[in-house]
Write a protein that holds these residues in place. Structure first.
Motif, mmCIF file in Angstrom:
data_model
loop_
_atom_site.group_PDB
_atom_site.id
_atom_site.type_symbol
_atom_site.label_atom_id
_atom_site.label_comp_id
_atom_site.label_asym_id
_atom_site.label_seq_id
_atom_site.Cartn_x
_atom_site.Cartn_y
_atom_site.Cartn_z
ATOM 1 N N ASP A 51 0.806 -1.228 0.000
ATOM 2 C CA ASP A 51 0.000 0.000 0.000
ATOM 3 C C ASP A 51 0.835 1.271 0.000
ATOM 4 O OD1 ASP A 51 0.976 0.207 2.599
ATOM 5 O OD2 ASP A 51 -0.988 0.521 3.506
ATOM 6 N N GLY A 52 2.172 1.136 -0.006
ATOM 7 C CA GLY A 52 3.041 2.301 -0.011
ATOM 8 C C GLY A 52 3.597 2.659 1.351
ATOM 9 N N SER A 53 3.046 2.085 2.417
ATOM 10 C CA SER A 53 3.616 2.353 3.737
ATOM 11 C C SER A 53 4.964 1.643 3.839
ATOM 12 C CB SER A 53 2.663 1.919 4.845
ATOM 13 O OG SER A 53 2.362 0.552 4.739
ATOM 14 N N GLN A 54 5.776 2.075 4.781
ATOM 15 C CA GLN A 54 7.150 1.579 4.850
ATOM 16 C C GLN A 54 7.550 1.215 6.264
ATOM 17 O OE1 GLN A 54 9.945 4.295 3.001
ATOM 18 N NE2 GLN A 54 8.431 4.906 1.484
ATOM 19 N N ILE A 55 8.560 0.365 6.333
ATOM 20 C CA ILE A 55 9.255 0.078 7.587
ATOM 21 C C ILE A 55 10.700 0.477 7.371
ATOM 22 C CG2 ILE A 55 10.117 -1.733 9.123
ATOM 23 C CD1 ILE A 55 7.490 -3.177 8.732
#
Length: 128
Positions: A51-55
């Motif tokens: 979804d485009g979120s990152q770690i």
């Protein structure tokens, strides 16, 4: 101010290689960038979810341990949305990851379960 979504969560690993393998090979997150910051003796690995979120996965020399879990002040856990929690748990078990039993959220009725990264960070699978 208009907050749109969570952009990233940052995690500090005690064993960078082990955590990198866990997040990329076990969880299947895509590497966006990996940088070694010589002045800090630290790696910074940017990982993407669909979804485009990152770690952001960091390594630092001798990071202090988390005081206690799971009820220490601060971030309690990181949750990943999945379409089928049982299927996701089966995949993790197949890769040698210990998982907890499925629970049901008493307010939403949604199913969820916990597992842990190599440093014991609580991770949750939340069924959408």
């Amino acid at each position: 101010m208009q907050l749109l979504r969570i952009h990233h969560a940052a995690i500090i690993a005690t064993d960078y290689g082990k955590s990198k393998a866990f997040y990329t090979e076990i969880l299947g997150l895509r590497i966006l960038a990996e940088n070694y910051r010589a002045e800090r003796h630290s790696y910074k690995l940017d990982l993407a979810l669909p979804d485009g979120s990152q770690i952001e996965l960091f390594s630092f020399p001798e990071p202090p341990p988390r005081p206690s879990r799971p009820e220490a002040a601060g971030l309690r856990h990181l949750a990943f949305a999945v379409p089928d929690v049982e299927q996701a748990l089966a995949e993790l078990r197949g890769r040698g990851v210990a998982v907890e039993e499925v629970r049901v959220d008493e307010y939403t009725g949604k199913r969820f379960a916990f597992f842990f990264d190599p440093d014991g960070l609580p991770l949750e699978l939340y069924e959408e």
